[in-house]
Scaffold this active site. Structure first.
Site, PDB file in Angstrom:
ATOM      1  N   ASN A 208       0.846  -1.191   0.000  1.00 27.03           N
ATOM      2  CA  ASN A 208       0.000   0.000   0.000  1.00 27.03           C
ATOM      3  C   ASN A 208       0.882   1.241   0.000  1.00 27.03           C
ATOM      4  OD1 ASN A 208       0.558   0.737   2.898  1.00 27.03           O
ATOM      5  ND2 ASN A 208      -0.404  -1.258   3.205  1.00 27.03           N
ATOM      6  N   ASP A 277      -4.270  -6.466   4.586  1.00 24.89           N
ATOM      7  CA  ASP A 277      -5.321  -7.355   5.083  1.00 24.89           C
ATOM      8  C   ASP A 277      -5.189  -8.773   4.530  1.00 24.89           C
ATOM      9  OD1 ASP A 277      -6.595  -5.362   6.604  1.00 24.89           O
ATOM     10  OD2 ASP A 277      -7.611  -4.594   4.821  1.00 24.89           O
ATOM     11  N   PRO A 304      -3.142 -12.085   9.723  1.00 27.59           N
ATOM     12  CA  PRO A 304      -3.557 -11.940  11.127  1.00 27.59           C
ATOM     13  C   PRO A 304      -3.942 -10.496  11.420  1.00 27.59           C
ATOM     14  CG  PRO A 304      -1.170 -12.245  10.953  1.00 27.59           C
ATOM     15  CD  PRO A 304      -1.739 -12.533   9.604  1.00 27.59           C
ATOM     16  N   ASP A 305      -4.967 -10.317  12.248  1.00 25.10           N
ATOM     17  CA  ASP A 305      -5.423  -8.981  12.652  1.00 25.10           C
ATOM     18  C   ASP A 305      -4.674  -8.614  13.929  1.00 25.10           C
ATOM     19  OD1 ASP A 305      -6.761  -6.717  13.555  1.00 25.10           O
ATOM     20  OD2 ASP A 305      -8.657  -7.355  12.679  1.00 25.10           O
ATOM     21  N   ILE A 306      -3.555  -7.928  13.755  1.00 26.16           N
ATOM     22  CA  ILE A 306      -2.673  -7.629  14.898  1.00 26.16           C
ATOM     23  C   ILE A 306      -3.374  -6.743  15.911  1.00 26.16           C
ATOM     24  CG2 ILE A 306      -0.406  -6.751  15.578  1.00 26.16           C
ATOM     25  CD1 ILE A 306       0.462  -7.109  12.634  1.00 26.16           C
ATOM     26  N   PHE A 322      -5.140   3.365  14.326  1.00 27.46           N
ATOM     27  CA  PHE A 322      -5.262   4.359  13.259  1.00 27.46           C
ATOM     28  C   PHE A 322      -6.214   3.824  12.200  1.00 27.46           C
ATOM     29  CE2 PHE A 322      -1.581   5.541  15.521  1.00 27.46           C
ATOM     30  CZ  PHE A 322      -1.319   6.873  15.262  1.00 27.46           C
TER      31      PHE A 322
END
Length: 402
Positions: A208, A277, A304-306, A322
């Site tokens: 990104n 993601d 993984p969603d840290i 954020f």
């Protein structure tokens, strides 16, 4: 902040020297006692009388002036200074200081001072991008000197690009951050910054636009204020800030492992990284060739969603997240705040001018656990970093009193 502070402003020889006059005025208005040191070339652009009138003090130009100086001039200035600001800073001066050279009043004062030093470079874009200059600036950053980046625009030489002196208000705000008290002494702050890269094959990846500037600004500000800072960073082009530990990672999985290994040490966590993601289910061992047939199908799986994982651990630790959005800013940020069990979320609309990726400023809205939300005006990421640390300390104070 500046009341009773001794600020030495160094002015080098460049067309942007005229902006230093407004900078002196702003410091005086803010309550500082200002001493101006001019190089010989600076006096070709603006007269010393201008700065003497604005500062209310004699202007210092000569290394040896026995008629005016009872003390050794550069030592006296260096000892008195609470802060030194060099605006504009030329490539010549930055190079001299990086090389340990001191052959005039300004460079000898810089060599002798123990005060924080803020350089505001201004020069032709080609000079600024020259690897020699960039090496010199990086050297000084590693040694603990501070820089505010020049801005992009039309330069006096006719070129277009990065090299314009920032506005005096922006320099004042950056200087304000350097005089913050060491109110984070004894605190360990974990910051994540930058993008992640999810490899498709040895030469391609998904990523990104995150530059890492916001996370790096938070890390540098926390270190200035006395914290022990652990910076977990994805790939960026930024010079490393002077923090306790720099932990480079590439992928989301690597970032997750680094964060979870170290989060137990931290009392505050700022998750400023833009973590991908998704990642490819399979990484090709060799470069995927274009061929003549149909384009290959890229299958993805969730990373993984840290932040959610940290939210499940969250107890006394402060967790700040954020949200970079393109629409429904408040609704999306509020949902993330609740879902990830955050103390505070910093939301910005990346489509707004001055608030997107890879710029020096930001415009954010703060959403709190108790339902409050507050939009902040556009400010430099350096200034915003200090504001976010102020907010974190206030949340911590309210917790202790509650």
């Amino acid at each position: 902040m500046f009341s009773g502070k001794q600020v030495v402003i160094g002015v080098c020889g460049g067309i942007a020297a005229y902006k230093a006059a407004e900078l002196v005025r702003l410091f005086v208005k803010a309550g500082a006692e200002v001493q101006v040191v001019m190089t010989r070339n600076a006096a070709e652009f603006v007269t010393p009388l201008t700065f003497q009138t604005l500062s209310g003090n004699p202007v210092h130009c000569e290394l040896f002036n026995l008629l005016q100086e009872r003390e050794i001039g550069h030592i006296s200035l260096a000892d008195r200074a609470d802060l030194m600001v060099i605006a504009p800073a030329t490539a010549n001066l930055v190079g001299k200081v990086a090389s340990g050279l001191a052959d005039d009043l300004l460079s000898t004062t810089l060599m002798a001072t123990r005060a924080p030093v803020l350089f505001a470079p201004a020069m032709n874009v080609n000079m600024y991008e020259n690897p020699l200059y960039q090496r010199n600036q990086a050297t000084l950053v590693e040694l603990g000197y501070h820089f505010i980046e020049p801005v992009v625009g039309e330069l006096a030489c006719g070129w277009q690009g990065k090299g314009k002196l920032p506005e005096p208000e922006a320099i004042l705000e950056a200087a304000r951050g350097l005089l913050r008290p060491a109110d984070l002494a004894g605190e360990t702050v974990l910051v994540t910054a930058g993008p992640t890269r999810e490899e498709i094959d040895p030469v391609r990846y998904i990523s990104n636009y995150s530059s890492g500037k916001m996370g790096y600004a938070i890390a540098a500000a926390a270190a200035r204020r006395g914290a022990r800072v652990l910076l977990v960073s994805g790939p960026t082009c930024l010079p490393r800030p002077a923090v306790a530990e720099f932990i480079p990672v590439t992928s989301a999985v690597e970032m997750r492992d680094a964060v979870m290994n170290r989060v137990g040490e931290a009392g505050m966590v700022f998750k400023a990284a833009a973590v991908a993601d998704y990642r490819p289910i399979r990484r090709a061992e060799r470069k995927i060739k274009k061929g003549a047939g149909e384009a290959p199908l890229l299958e993805l799986e969730r990373n993984p969603d840290i932040l959610a994982e940290l939210g499940e651990l969250n107890g006394s630790r402060l967790l700040i997240g954020f949200a970079a959005e393109t629409d429904q800013l408040v609704a999306h940020a509020a949902a993330k705040l609740k879902a990830k069990n955050l103390d505070l979320i910093v939301a910005n609309d990346v489509t707004r001018e001055g608030a997107g990726f890879d710029v020096e400023t930001n415009i954010v809205r703060l959403l709190y656990r108790d339902g409050r939300n507050l939009e902040l005006p556009q400010m430099s990421k350096t200034a915003l970093a200090d504001r976010l640390l102020d907010e974190a300390l206030e949340i911590k104070r309210q917790r202790s009193e509650g």
